[in-house]
Motif scaffolding. Structure first.
Motif, short mmCIF file in Angstrom:
data_model
loop_
_atom_site.label_atom_id
_atom_site.label_comp_id
_atom_site.label_asym_id
_atom_site.label_seq_id
_atom_site.Cartn_x
_atom_site.Cartn_y
_atom_site.Cartn_z
N MET A 1 43.59 7.59 70.53
CA MET A 1 43.50 6.27 70.14
C MET A 1 44.93 5.60 70.26
N ILE A 2 45.86 6.39 69.49
CA ILE A 2 47.03 5.68 69.58
C ILE A 2 47.56 5.37 70.84
N LYS A 3 47.58 5.89 71.95
CA LYS A 3 47.99 5.34 73.33
C LYS A 3 47.16 4.28 73.68
N GLU A 4 46.14 4.09 73.23
CA GLU A 4 45.27 2.93 73.97
C GLU A 4 45.74 1.89 73.08
N ASN A 5 45.86 1.83 71.71
CA ASN A 5 46.55 0.85 70.79
C ASN A 5 47.85 0.29 71.24
N LEU A 6 48.72 1.34 71.73
CA LEU A 6 50.03 1.16 72.08
C LEU A 6 49.91 0.07 73.55
N THR A 7 49.15 0.55 74.32
CA THR A 7 49.06 -0.09 75.55
C THR A 7 48.58 -1.55 75.25
N LYS A 8 47.66 -1.53 74.40
CA LYS A 8 47.00 -3.13 73.90
C LYS A 8 48.37 -4.01 73.45
N VAL A 9 49.02 -3.31 72.42
CA VAL A 9 50.30 -4.05 71.91
C VAL A 9 51.19 -4.44 72.94
N GLN A 10 51.58 -3.63 74.06
CA GLN A 10 52.37 -4.04 74.87
C GLN A 10 51.84 -4.98 76.02
N GLU A 11 50.47 -4.96 76.32
CA GLU A 11 50.07 -6.12 76.88
C GLU A 11 49.94 -7.41 76.16
N ASN A 12 49.89 -7.57 74.88
CA ASN A 12 49.73 -8.57 74.10
C ASN A 12 51.40 -9.37 73.99
N ILE A 13 52.39 -8.20 74.01
CA ILE A 13 53.68 -8.81 74.12
C ILE A 13 53.97 -9.53 75.12
N GLN A 14 53.73 -8.91 76.42
CA GLN A 14 53.79 -9.36 77.66
C GLN A 14 53.15 -10.84 77.93
N ALA A 15 51.87 -10.78 77.42
CA ALA A 15 51.07 -12.03 77.35
C ALA A 15 51.91 -13.15 76.50
N ALA A 16 52.40 -13.05 75.37
CA ALA A 16 53.09 -13.96 74.51
C ALA A 16 54.58 -14.15 75.31
N CYS A 17 55.10 -13.31 75.93
CA CYS A 17 56.34 -13.68 76.46
C CYS A 17 55.83 -14.64 77.77
N ILE A 18 54.95 -14.38 78.45
CA ILE A 18 54.57 -15.33 79.64
C ILE A 18 54.13 -16.69 78.94
N ARG A 19 53.28 -16.54 77.80
CA ARG A 19 53.08 -18.15 77.19
C ARG A 19 54.28 -18.77 76.93
N ALA A 20 55.49 -17.86 76.47
CA ALA A 20 56.71 -18.57 75.88
C ALA A 20 57.72 -18.94 76.91
N GLY A 21 57.36 -18.62 78.12
CA GLY A 21 58.45 -18.70 79.37
C GLY A 21 59.46 -17.53 79.06
N ARG A 22 59.22 -16.39 78.61
CA ARG A 22 60.42 -15.61 78.18
C ARG A 22 60.39 -14.23 79.12
N ASN A 23 61.52 -13.62 79.18
CA ASN A 23 61.47 -12.39 79.96
C ASN A 23 61.01 -11.28 78.89
N ARG A 24 60.25 -10.25 79.34
CA ARG A 24 59.73 -9.24 78.45
C ARG A 24 60.92 -8.40 78.02
N LYS A 25 62.03 -8.30 78.67
CA LYS A 25 63.14 -7.22 78.16
C LYS A 25 63.75 -8.20 77.17
N GLU A 26 63.37 -9.43 76.85
CA GLU A 26 64.19 -10.00 75.53
C GLU A 26 63.61 -9.39 74.31
N VAL A 27 62.17 -8.88 74.24
CA VAL A 27 61.64 -8.44 73.02
C VAL A 27 61.68 -6.85 72.94
N THR A 28 62.02 -6.48 71.67
CA THR A 28 62.24 -4.99 71.57
C THR A 28 60.88 -4.67 70.46
N LEU A 29 60.03 -3.62 70.82
CA LEU A 29 58.82 -3.51 70.08
C LEU A 29 59.30 -2.09 69.21
N ILE A 30 59.21 -2.20 67.86
CA ILE A 30 59.57 -1.17 66.81
C ILE A 30 58.16 -0.47 66.35
#
Length: 230
Positions: A1-30
């Protein structure tokens, strides 16, 4: 379940970056691993995440001892001055500096170990009585005072926004912290870079990214509900 959760979080981060016109590399997930056993951290490690956040010094040092040394540890919880010596040479970043006394303690312990310790200033952006951190209007004079310390580097700001059902309610707080970050950066204080904006947790990290977060701290969203009995 952890890996599935992580995948979803990463997808959400990518989507938020796209909405904001940002590069995904600008955001570090802790990945906030507090109260989770080493086995859970190892699952996340297998997916390439190496940034982990802990609230308590003892828990961080115990995990540091048994896990690979190439991980980046973040102390995100309140830090007492008498605990600084245990982590100053083990963490990549201390997110929760909110007093001159604490900054001085970090500086002294870092000097003893001949290291430079990177820190963030914790800002109580919503002025909640229940939260640590300094108020926004006090950040600039605070930075002027602690910038003289030679063994710490101020990398930016951190906040813990209010707990809300609707993350949109925190957008204003994230926007205000980003503006504060920009304003201080323009002042060009020595030893203060202001390149890091640590804001956003499981409930509101997408809004935080849209408003400029460079680090988001996600625990429950990756590991599930915490077991506080361990």
């Amino acid at each position: 379940m952890i890996k599935e959760n992580l995948t979803k979080v990463q997808e959400n981060i990518q989507a938020a970056c796209i909405r904001a016109g940002r590069n995904r590399k600008e955001v570090t997930l802790i990945a906030v691993s507090k109260t989770n056993p080493v086995s859970c951290i190892e699952e996340v490690l297998e997916e390439g995440v190496i940034e982990f956040g802990e609230n308590k010094v003892q828990e961080l040092t115990e995990k540091y001892r048994v896990l690979p040394k190439d991980l980046n540890w973040h102390l995100i919880g309140h830090l007492q001055t008498n605990k600084v010596k245990y982590i100053v040479d083990k963490v990549k970043l201390i997110h929760s500096v909110d007093s001159v006394r604490l900054a001085e303690a970090i500086d002294k312990e870092a000097a003893k170990r001949n290291v430079i310790c990177d820190i963030l200033i914790e800002v109580n952006i919503a002025k909640e009585d229940s939260k640590y951190g300094i108020f926004a209007e006090d950040v600039y004079p605070f930075l002027l005072e602690i910038s003289k310390f030679k063994n710490i580097r101020v990398k930016g700001l951190m906040t813990i926004a209010p707990f809300v059902e609707n993350p949109e309610k925190n957008r204003e707080h994230f926007r205000n912290l980003r503006q504060l970050n920009i304003d201080i950066k323009l002042k060009n204080i020595d030893n203060v870079s202001m390149d890091v904006l640590s804001m956003g947790m499981t409930g509101d990290y997408e809004v935080a990214i849209e408003e400029g977060a460079t680090m988001v701290r996600v625990g429950t969203g990756i590991f599930g509900e915490r077991n506080y009995t361990i």
